[in-house]
Every structure is written in C-alpha cells, then in structure tokens.
Design an enzyme around this catalytic site. Structure first.
Site, PDB file in Angstrom:
ATOM      1  CB  CYS A  55     -15.065   7.220 -10.379  1.00 12.94           C
ATOM      2  SG  CYS A  55     -14.764   5.821  -9.292  1.00 12.94           S
ATOM      3  CG  HIS A 166      -4.284   5.773  -8.843  1.00 17.06           C
ATOM      4  ND1 HIS A 166      -4.828   5.086  -7.770  1.00 17.06           N
ATOM      5  CD2 HIS A 166      -3.489   6.731  -8.288  1.00 17.06           C
ATOM      6  CE1 HIS A 166      -4.399   5.612  -6.638  1.00 17.06           C
ATOM      7  NE2 HIS A 166      -3.571   6.613  -6.914  1.00 17.06           N
ATOM      8  CB  VAL A 317      11.345   0.519  12.528  1.00 19.24           C
ATOM      9  CG1 VAL A 317       9.977   0.890  11.954  1.00 19.24           C
ATOM     10  CG2 VAL A 317      11.355  -0.979  12.897  1.00 19.24           C
ATOM     11  CE1 TYR A 319      22.071  -2.766  13.605  1.00 21.97           C
ATOM     12  CE2 TYR A 319      21.410  -3.671  11.492  1.00 21.97           C
ATOM     13  CZ  TYR A 319      22.399  -3.383  12.420  1.00 21.97           C
ATOM     14  OH  TYR A 319      23.710  -3.703  12.144  1.00 21.97           O
TER      15      TYR A 319
END
Ligand code: G1P
Ligand code: G1P
Lengths: 351, 351
Positions: A55, A166, A317, A319
């Site tokens: 900020c 950002h 994940v 496979y």
C-alpha cells in the site's frame, strides 16, 4: 461404429509450442463432484491497510517506505528468489550432477493504489498505465537479462500472498525451461514453413471461430486447441510483434481493452474474483537481443485453476504429474462459455 | 569474491531424466510467510462409512455392491477419464491441429478395508499385499496397454476425493508425456554410456550419501539432485529391474519395508498425515513389451506439496507455470531433515 465427436469422445491433442500432448476426457464432466471444495475468494479487502507492504505510504520489510503513489508503483522484491550478485557453481563433468549459474532480479509492480480493485474493474486508462509500466520494465530489464518474466498470481488459490493488485517481474541470466522449449518449437516451425507458428495459428483460429472468446482490432483471445487448464486462454496479436516493446500506442490501447474484456468475462463466469496465473511471453532479450527472432510472436497466457464453480478447482496431481495433463471439458466448450458471458463486470452491472 | 555454496547461493540444476532445469533459491527460506494457509489434513475419518463407495459392502455409483473385502479390493473406476471403446479422431495434416486416438482403462485399488488407516500405519504384511496386487494389476493390464500408471493421490490438498486408503491405475494405448520423455533421455544415456542412467545414478548417490533418506538391502530412497517439490523423493532399486513385474519375493518384502519407512518419515516431518502424489515408473508395456528396454529402471516417485509446515504448501504457480520450477530449500537440506526423522510413526510411538 460411432462417428468421432470431440465433445463426446476422449482423445489426445498436440501442443505444437511445446511438443506435448494433453488428454481430453469430455465424458468426465458428467461425474458428480465429491472432492475438495475451496474457500470462496475473499471479497472484503479494505481499500487501504497500514500493515500491507504494497500500500502507498507503508513501510516495507526492507525498512523502505513506499511513496504515496497514485497510479502504479514498481520496486525490488524484498524476498527475491533471484539475486544478481551470487557466486557461480564450478563446472562438473558428471552428466548426472549438473549445476549452472543463475543470476537475476525480482521486482514487484503495483497496479493501483487501492487494495480492493482488480484489473477488470479498473478503467481503460488505468489498465493502459499498467501496460506502459510493463513495457518500461521490459525495456530496462531486457538490456541486462536474457529472459524477463512478467507474471501475475491472482487469488490465494494461486498462492498469492497479498490481495493488493500487483504482478511480479523475475528476470534471469538464463532461458527458463518454458522459454527454451517454446523457442525451439517456434524456431523449427519457422524453418519448415517460413512463417511464425503463432501467426499461422491466430489466422486459422480467426477463420474457424470456435475457440475465440473475444477479439478487437488488434488482439484475439482464444482457448488454445491444446489448452491444459479448464478455462486457459491466450491473448494473440493480429499482426506480428516479437516482443512487448514492439507495441505502438494504438496496440497498447487496444490491449487494455482486451485485458479488461477477458478478465471481466473470467469474473463473470462464476461471479467471483477469478483466480489465475498469467504472464507475457516474447522473444528472448539480453545477450540474445541481436539473434534472429522472427519465429517468436508476443502473446499473453492465462492459467486459471477453476473447473466447475467458484470453489471447485482442477487439481494437477497424480496422473497429471506422473503421466500427462488431463482435462474434462473441451477447449471449444470452454470458449463457448466464456464467449457468451457479458463484458460488463457483474459488480458494475447497475452502474 | 565468495566461494559458491549450494546451500546458500542460488543456482540451477539439471534433471537428466527430463532435460529440464530447476531453479534453487536457498536464501529464500529466510522470508516470512504471509501466503495462503491450508487446512490441516483431517484426522477424524471413521473406520467405516456406509456412504463411502470405497468401503466394504457399500453400493457404488454404478449400482454394484462392494464385497465385504478383508484385505485389498480392485475394481473399475465408475467415472473413468479413459474409456476403452471410443471412436478415434480422423487424421489431420495441419500441424497446429493434431488430435490422436486415446483408449484406456481406469481402475481403483483399495489398500485396506478400514478408511482410517494409511500405508505408514499398516503392517509390513499388509503393505506387501498391496505390492502383490500392484504387480498383478500391472501384469494383466500391461498385456493390452502401452503404459500402466499406478498412482496414489493422498490428502485433500492433492485433490483426493476420498479418504479411504486407495490408489488409481490408469492404463492407456499411448505413452503419456512423462513416460515418452523419460524413455527418450534414458535411451540416449544408455546409447552413450552403455549403462542405465538410474543405475549409474543410484550408485553415485550411495557413495555421496548426502541425499539419501533411508535404505535397506534392495532399495534406496533419495531426494533427487534435481528434485522439484520441497520433499520430493525417489525409490530406487540397488539392482537393475526394468519393470514392477521383475521383482522377486525378497525384493517385494524389502519394498514393503522401504515404503513403510519413507511414508512414516513423511508423516513424522510435520506430525500430520502427509499429503502427496506418488506413482511407479518402469519400461513401457503392451505393444512395446518386446522392444529393448535395458535403458529403463523401475522406480517410485513421491511428489509431496508441503513446504514449511502442515499448513504451508509450495505453490507451483506464476513463475513455475510460465518459466521454470523453483524451490527454496536444497535437496540436500530436505534429505537431511527426512533422514533424521524416526521410522517409528508418531501415532505409534507409545506402543
Ligand atoms: O480421480 P479423482 O481422485 O476424482 O481426481 C483427482 O485425480 C485425477 C488424476 O490425477 C485428476 O485428474 C483430478 O484432477 C483429481 O481431482
Ligand atoms: O512470491 P510469492 O507471491 O510470495 O510466491 C508465489 O509465487 C512464486 C512465483 O510464482 C512461487 O514461487 C511461490 O511458490 C508462490 O507462493
């Protein structure tokens, strides 16, 4: 025997940018969901938080105090993964234990002084300012580094540690894997066909229409034929730019428009601030700036994790990690859903 | 000028199995954590749940009723990503729009009748039974399919939709990307050095010792030199097996021992049921069964997501997806931490 229909029958598709295949299993959309459910992305971010190091006017971990910036603000990452001044490993002649030197620099670019805005709800002029700043950063960093990766991790689902709008910019002395592979495949295509792969591709997608999400005078957003993530898209230019720094003002204005449109559609899909990782790829820079780069086409990439709803994401994940990426809905189905969504943001509908 | 120290200074490392590099930034462990915090893996799973389709005697989505099994139980996945009987796409001569035929079969293997156990708390004999079943499944499926991928997604963090101890087995008519790439790099190494890459590698790791986590007579667990995930490990054999089906009884007993040890250490690391994706890789099968496969070495791979604690995981996002995988702690640091942990499970300490 049945006719093959891509929207019904499993098949594999080839990614010509990377030489990889993806498994498409559209029938799998029919299964009930019993897996992990994510938290809905937070919506109650305060406009200003005196504890938030992004900020305006706040003191960062480094001890520096941010200026009271009113538009964008760029600064060096206080916890960089890449440092510029480190000793290099010595060479090894063992092919199984190869280390290489890595030097680099990490920066952060805030898009806006307020923590509670995101690109789709920013004005075109504000987005255009972000684009200008991206290009300035590219210009400066590409003098020294072979690859400058601008990327935005949006949403806690994407490991984003700060809700303030950002992006990060990681520059390196080496070509990262993705850059090296895309360089190689684009080069081979150019040698064979004497045209840049992605310029051929964008022309064909404009004719086919079925994977286009949104377009304007200079840019086309498609769900690539070989998309891995459920709602993955690419921003492709209609004329040949090799790098971000090749864009003229008119292309930058038009890019602001297309960014606002695609990110708005993303938010509208599940009526939530849509998480993703996105970034820009163009020809290598630094020591490679003088090499021929006609095979490269500047483009943007969005990798969003959501699959079925605001809380059900695609897991890459077992496979996927051990064998091959797999997707349920087809790229054409994803494109159609995104295409049919409004370009007015759901939070700004009544304005 | 400073001397290079791998544990202090960022560098890149080469993965000779895949031709890829990884960025290692050890100094980054020093940053404070302000990112997403995960839920702790659930611990209160009931032994039996009449709603859980993996439990003995329960009716599954297909309408079938599971037997009241007392050990392991294998059955076809009710929502398979790969089907065996689907039409194939026609050929295209456009290099940018290539589809290929994909046929396959998906199975589920329950490790134990109780939902509230996991491999590390199972007995050696129970783990040995799982190994026997893995090998039987490989034997049968490898007659028909070119690649049989056994994998376990453990924990909701890995998208695992069911807490019951189980793995999946996806078999395919095609070589998935990971298999194709590892086939190619192992083959090239063998052509050059006339020895299998991973046999050379395991010998060198046994001498170097710094990345070994645990070993027994037939198996070694290492954090590979090129590990991507923070606590990634490989199970490597001390003698040359090409496929799971090459193992004799003595190797299977010894594999049960090493699986119990590594998964126990994993659970002990953060005193939580440790999430991971794991799987087995060996020489291709099916139509490739008769091809020379001396370059292949059978091995196991664990990809665990946790980084700093039971609730802080490594996100493979922006830079990783768009550029290159990055890790904070070095493979040697990870190996040392795992090596120093007990092989007695924290829940069984007082027994
Ligand atoms: O089959 P499951 O456990 O429902 O699904 C899980 O594992 C699959 C194989 O790795 C993945 O494709 C899915 O994204 C994941 O949620
Ligand atoms: O720099 P951040 O936002 O703290 O970190 C995030 O983005 C980085 C770059 O993609 C990743 O390496 C981290 O795993 C992720 O948590």
């Amino acid at each position: 025997i049945m006719d093959f229909r891509a929207e019904d029958h499993q098949h594999i598709r080839y990614n010509p940018l990377k030489g990889e295949w993806i498994l498409v299993s559209p029938h799998r959309m029919k299964r009930p969901w019993s897996g992990q459910v994510e938290d809905v992305t937070e919506d109650d971010v305060p406009e200003f938080d005196p504890q938030n190091p992004l900020c305006p006017g706040v003191k960062r971990a480094s001890g520096e105090v941010n200026p009271k910036y009113e538009s964008t603000f760029a600064f060096p990452n206080d916890f960089p993964a890449l440092l510029d001044d480190v000793p290099s490993p010595s060479e090894s002649d063992d092919p199984l234990f190869q280390m290489g030197s890595a030097k680099g620099h990490c920066r952060v670019l805030c898009f806006h002084p307020k923590s509670n805005v995101t690109l789709p709800v920013m004005t075109l002029q504000e987005i255009r300012t972000v684009i200008d700043r991206w290009i300035e950063e590219m210009q400066t960093l590409s003098e020294k580094f072979d690859w400058v990766q601008i990327f935005e991790n949006k949403g806690s689902m994407m490991g984003c540690s700060n809700p303030h709008p950002h992006c990060q910019i990681w520059s390196s002395s080496f070509l990262p894997n993705e850059a090296r592979i895309k360089d190689q495949y684009q080069r081979e295509y150019f040698q064979k066909y004497n045209k840049p792969l992605l310029m051929d591709y964008v022309k064909k997608e404009i004719n086919k229409k079925e994977r286009i999400v949104v377009e304007n005078c200079h840019w086309v957003v498609v769900v690539p034929f070989w998309a891995t993530w459920p709602f993955e898209t690419m921003i492709l230019p209609k004329e040949h730019f090799k790098r971000f720094t090749d864009l003229k003002n008119i292309h930058k204005d038009s890019l602001a428009d297309i960014i606002k449109k695609i990110t708005t559609k993303y938010d509208n899909l599940f009526r939530v601030s849509f998480p993703y990782s996105m970034g820009w790829h163009g020809a290598p820079t630094g020591s490679k700036m003088k090499e021929d780069a006609n095979h490269w086409v500047f483009h943007g990439i969005y990798y969003p994790p959501l699959l079925r709803s605001a809380t059900v994401k695609k897991f890459m994940v077992g496979y996927e990690l051990l064998a091959q990426a797999q997707r349920d809905l087809t790229p054409e189905q994803a494109a159609e859903r995104l295409r049919n969504l409004s370009t007015v943001h759901y939070k700004q509908e009544n304005k």
